[in-house]
Design a protein around this motif. Structure first.
Motif, PDB file in Angstrom:
ATOM      1  N   ARG A  93      16.160 -17.881  31.104  1.00  0.00           N
ATOM      2  CA  ARG A  93      15.231 -18.436  30.101  1.00  0.00           C
ATOM      3  C   ARG A  93      13.794 -18.416  30.630  1.00  0.00           C
ATOM      4  NH1 ARG A  93      17.682 -20.387  25.679  1.00  0.00           N
ATOM      5  NH2 ARG A  93      19.890 -20.904  25.825  1.00  0.00           N
ATOM      6  N   LYS A  94      13.644 -18.521  31.927  1.00  0.00           N
ATOM      7  CA  LYS A  94      12.319 -18.532  32.549  1.00  0.00           C
ATOM      8  C   LYS A  94      11.790 -17.125  32.819  1.00  0.00           C
ATOM      9  CE  LYS A  94      10.058 -20.420  36.671  1.00  0.00           C
ATOM     10  NZ  LYS A  94      10.273 -21.226  37.882  1.00  0.00           N
ATOM     11  N   SER A  95      12.664 -16.199  33.211  1.00  0.00           N
ATOM     12  CA  SER A  95      12.191 -14.899  33.693  1.00  0.00           C
ATOM     13  C   SER A  95      12.347 -13.746  32.703  1.00  0.00           C
ATOM     14  CB  SER A  95      12.896 -14.530  35.000  1.00  0.00           C
ATOM     15  OG  SER A  95      14.275 -14.316  34.780  1.00  0.00           O
ATOM     16  N   VAL A  96      13.186 -13.887  31.687  1.00  0.00           N
ATOM     17  CA  VAL A  96      13.422 -12.781  30.749  1.00  0.00           C
ATOM     18  C   VAL A  96      12.644 -13.031  29.464  1.00  0.00           C
ATOM     19  CG1 VAL A  96      15.143 -11.535  29.380  1.00  0.00           C
ATOM     20  CG2 VAL A  96      15.712 -12.309  31.698  1.00  0.00           C
ATOM     21  N   GLN A  97      11.690 -12.152  29.174  1.00  0.00           N
ATOM     22  CA  GLN A  97      10.953 -12.256  27.914  1.00  0.00           C
ATOM     23  C   GLN A  97      11.555 -11.370  26.842  1.00  0.00           C
ATOM     24  OE1 GLN A  97       6.923 -11.339  29.212  1.00  0.00           O
ATOM     25  NE2 GLN A  97       6.470 -13.528  29.252  1.00  0.00           N
ATOM     26  N   ARG A  98      12.072 -10.212  27.275  1.00  0.00           N
ATOM     27  CA  ARG A  98      12.657  -9.270  26.323  1.00  0.00           C
ATOM     28  C   ARG A  98      13.563  -8.316  27.086  1.00  0.00           C
ATOM     29  NH1 ARG A  98      11.055  -4.152  24.923  1.00  0.00           N
ATOM     30  NH2 ARG A  98       9.071  -4.409  25.980  1.00  0.00           N
ATOM     31  N   LEU A  99      14.652  -7.927  26.456  1.00  0.00           N
ATOM     32  CA  LEU A  99      15.539  -6.895  26.980  1.00  0.00           C
ATOM     33  C   LEU A  99      15.631  -5.798  25.931  1.00  0.00           C
ATOM     34  CD1 LEU A  99      18.446  -9.135  28.308  1.00  0.00           C
ATOM     35  CD2 LEU A  99      16.664  -8.050  29.663  1.00  0.00           C
ATOM     36  N   LYS A 100      15.576  -4.559  26.377  1.00  0.00           N
ATOM     37  CA  LYS A 100      15.670  -3.427  25.453  1.00  0.00           C
ATOM     38  C   LYS A 100      16.689  -2.432  26.000  1.00  0.00           C
ATOM     39  CE  LYS A 100      13.133   0.377  23.455  1.00  0.00           C
ATOM     40  NZ  LYS A 100      12.021   1.274  23.689  1.00  0.00           N
ATOM     41  N   ILE A 101      17.756  -2.218  25.253  1.00  0.00           N
ATOM     42  CA  ILE A 101      18.795  -1.273  25.651  1.00  0.00           C
ATOM     43  C   ILE A 101      18.279   0.148  25.456  1.00  0.00           C
ATOM     44  CG2 ILE A 101      21.110  -0.399  25.136  1.00  0.00           C
ATOM     45  CD1 ILE A 101      21.800  -3.303  24.243  1.00  0.00           C
ATOM     46  N   GLU A 102      18.442   0.960  26.495  1.00  0.00           N
ATOM     47  CA  GLU A 102      18.020   2.360  26.446  1.00  0.00           C
ATOM     48  C   GLU A 102      19.206   3.302  26.268  1.00  0.00           C
ATOM     49  OE1 GLU A 102      14.905   3.279  26.324  1.00  0.00           O
ATOM     50  OE2 GLU A 102      13.947   1.403  26.894  1.00  0.00           O
ATOM     51  N   GLU A 103      20.304   3.045  26.997  1.00  0.00           N
ATOM     52  CA  GLU A 103      21.441   3.983  26.974  1.00  0.00           C
ATOM     53  C   GLU A 103      22.699   3.279  27.471  1.00  0.00           C
ATOM     54  OE1 GLU A 103      23.222   7.556  26.240  1.00  0.00           O
ATOM     55  OE2 GLU A 103      21.053   7.371  26.114  1.00  0.00           O
ATOM     56  N   VAL A 104      23.837   3.656  26.890  1.00  0.00           N
ATOM     57  CA  VAL A 104      25.142   3.163  27.335  1.00  0.00           C
ATOM     58  C   VAL A 104      26.044   4.369  27.554  1.00  0.00           C
ATOM     59  CG1 VAL A 104      27.154   1.748  26.780  1.00  0.00           C
ATOM     60  CG2 VAL A 104      24.889   1.048  25.985  1.00  0.00           C
ATOM     61  N   VAL A 105      26.689   4.409  28.700  1.00  0.00           N
ATOM     62  CA  VAL A 105      27.655   5.460  29.027  1.00  0.00           C
ATOM     63  C   VAL A 105      28.945   4.752  29.423  1.00  0.00           C
ATOM     64  CG1 VAL A 105      28.179   7.394  30.549  1.00  0.00           C
ATOM     65  CG2 VAL A 105      25.808   6.968  29.858  1.00  0.00           C
ATOM     66  N   ALA A 106      30.052   5.154  28.797  1.00  0.00           N
ATOM     67  CA  ALA A 106      31.317   4.467  29.064  1.00  0.00           C
ATOM     68  C   ALA A 106      32.453   5.453  29.254  1.00  0.00           C
ATOM     69  CB  ALA A 106      31.642   3.521  27.911  1.00  0.00           C
ATOM     70  N   THR A 107      33.430   5.012  30.031  1.00  0.00           N
ATOM     71  CA  THR A 107      34.673   5.756  30.203  1.00  0.00           C
ATOM     72  C   THR A 107      35.767   4.758  30.558  1.00  0.00           C
ATOM     73  OG1 THR A 107      35.780   7.559  31.352  1.00  0.00           O
ATOM     74  CG2 THR A 107      34.211   6.307  32.638  1.00  0.00           C
ATOM     75  N   ASN A 108      36.870   4.857  29.849  1.00  0.00           N
ATOM     76  CA  ASN A 108      38.010   3.965  30.074  1.00  0.00           C
ATOM     77  C   ASN A 108      37.574   2.512  30.132  1.00  0.00           C
ATOM     78  OD1 ASN A 108      40.020   5.986  30.037  1.00  0.00           O
ATOM     79  ND2 ASN A 108      39.397   6.597  32.096  1.00  0.00           N
ATOM     80  N   ASP A 109      37.778   1.836  31.265  1.00  0.00           N
ATOM     81  CA  ASP A 109      37.489   0.405  31.356  1.00  0.00           C
ATOM     82  C   ASP A 109      36.186   0.105  32.099  1.00  0.00           C
ATOM     83  OD1 ASP A 109      38.309   1.151  33.855  1.00  0.00           O
ATOM     84  OD2 ASP A 109      39.807  -0.426  34.094  1.00  0.00           O
ATOM     85  N   GLN A 110      35.235   1.041  32.031  1.00  0.00           N
ATOM     86  CA  GLN A 110      33.945   0.844  32.699  1.00  0.00           C
ATOM     87  C   GLN A 110      32.816   1.366  31.822  1.00  0.00           C
ATOM     88  OE1 GLN A 110      34.070   1.748  37.032  1.00  0.00           O
ATOM     89  NE2 GLN A 110      36.033   2.651  36.485  1.00  0.00           N
ATOM     90  N   ALA A 169      28.243   1.851  31.963  1.00  0.00           N
ATOM     91  CA  ALA A 169      26.926   1.633  32.573  1.00  0.00           C
ATOM     92  C   ALA A 169      25.948   1.459  31.428  1.00  0.00           C
ATOM     93  CB  ALA A 169      26.527   2.817  33.444  1.00  0.00           C
ATOM     94  N   ILE A 170      25.108   0.442  31.532  1.00  0.00           N
ATOM     95  CA  ILE A 170      24.114   0.193  30.490  1.00  0.00           C
ATOM     96  C   ILE A 170      22.730   0.171  31.135  1.00  0.00           C
ATOM     97  CG2 ILE A 170      24.499  -2.311  30.556  1.00  0.00           C
ATOM     98  CD1 ILE A 170      23.897  -2.157  27.440  1.00  0.00           C
ATOM     99  N   TRP A 171      21.880   1.074  30.658  1.00  0.00           N
ATOM    100  CA  TRP A 171      20.507   1.202  31.142  1.00  0.00           C
ATOM    101  C   TRP A 171      19.631   0.428  30.176  1.00  0.00           C
ATOM    102  CZ3 TRP A 171      18.102   2.536  35.358  1.00  0.00           C
ATOM    103  CH2 TRP A 171      16.757   2.888  35.322  1.00  0.00           C
ATOM    104  N   PHE A 172      18.801  -0.483  30.714  1.00  0.00           N
ATOM    105  CA  PHE A 172      17.958  -1.295  29.847  1.00  0.00           C
ATOM    106  C   PHE A 172      16.669  -1.653  30.567  1.00  0.00           C
ATOM    107  CE2 PHE A 172      20.685  -4.083  32.244  1.00  0.00           C
ATOM    108  CZ  PHE A 172      19.922  -5.199  32.546  1.00  0.00           C
ATOM    109  N   GLU A 173      15.713  -2.123  29.781  1.00  0.00           N
ATOM    110  CA  GLU A 173      14.448  -2.582  30.335  1.00  0.00           C
ATOM    111  C   GLU A 173      14.404  -4.098  30.214  1.00  0.00           C
ATOM    112  OE1 GLU A 173      10.227  -0.825  29.780  1.00  0.00           O
ATOM    113  OE2 GLU A 173      10.511  -2.329  28.198  1.00  0.00           O
ATOM    114  N   ASN A 174      14.057  -4.747  31.297  1.00  0.00           N
ATOM    115  CA  ASN A 174      13.925  -6.196  31.344  1.00  0.00           C
ATOM    116  C   ASN A 174      12.433  -6.508  31.457  1.00  0.00           C
ATOM    117  OD1 ASN A 174      13.914  -8.924  31.937  1.00  0.00           O
ATOM    118  ND2 ASN A 174      15.063  -8.733  33.832  1.00  0.00           N
ATOM    119  N   LEU A 175      11.862  -7.077  30.408  1.00  0.00           N
ATOM    120  CA  LEU A 175      10.455  -7.464  30.451  1.00  0.00           C
ATOM    121  C   LEU A 175      10.360  -8.890  30.958  1.00  0.00           C
ATOM    122  CD1 LEU A 175       7.513  -6.726  29.894  1.00  0.00           C
ATOM    123  CD2 LEU A 175       7.811  -7.676  27.598  1.00  0.00           C
ATOM    124  N   THR A 176       9.699  -9.072  32.092  1.00  0.00           N
ATOM    125  CA  THR A 176       9.494 -10.387  32.697  1.00  0.00           C
ATOM    126  C   THR A 176       8.025 -10.765  32.552  1.00  0.00           C
ATOM    127  OG1 THR A 176       8.802  -9.677  34.903  1.00  0.00           O
ATOM    128  CG2 THR A 176      11.183  -9.694  34.468  1.00  0.00           C
TER     129      THR A 176
END
Length: 129
Positions: A58-75, A77-84
């Protein structure tokens, strides 16, 4: 829904829950023995993780923006931008799913800007198991 689709959906839901600060979504979708590893350290246990991270997010995250998700089976990876308050941090979370819930996440990012927002005591809380 296939395992791959579920993994992608949960990874996206993970970030979307933090965008909304939807703690109930986290409680519903993380296993009780959830483990989170980040540049700060390792937190084990869903409730311990939420109680430790929520106030700092709540203190450090101002905005999160998802860029890309890659998945296979039970895993996934999510690439995102964290605006602090100190600027944007490119971030990647490796999400591992077990029995339809998130079991483990390994987060990869440069922690410098987060460290500038959190007190030394808050930072040390992120290191415990």
């Amino acid at each position: 829904m296939t395992k791959t689709e579920l993994s992608a959906k949960l990874a996206t839901g993970w970030i979307e829950a933090w965008i909304r600060m939807d703690i109930e979504w986290l409680r519903d979708h993380l296993t009780p023995d959830f483990v989170h590893t980040s540049p700060f350290g390792r937190l084990a246990g869903r409730e311990h993780y939420i109680e430790t991270v929520e106030p700092m997010a709540r203190k450090s995250v101002q905005r999160l923006k998802i860029e890309e998700v890659v998945a296979t089976n039970d895993q996934a990876a999510i690439w995102f931008e964290n605006l602090t308050p100190q600027g944007a941090i490119p971030s990647c979370d490796w999400v591992r799913v077990e029995d339809g819930k998130i079991k483990e996440i390994q987060s990869f990012y440069d922690s410098m800007k987060v460290r500038q927002v959190l007190s030394p005591n808050e930072q040390s809380n992120l290191c415990g198991t």
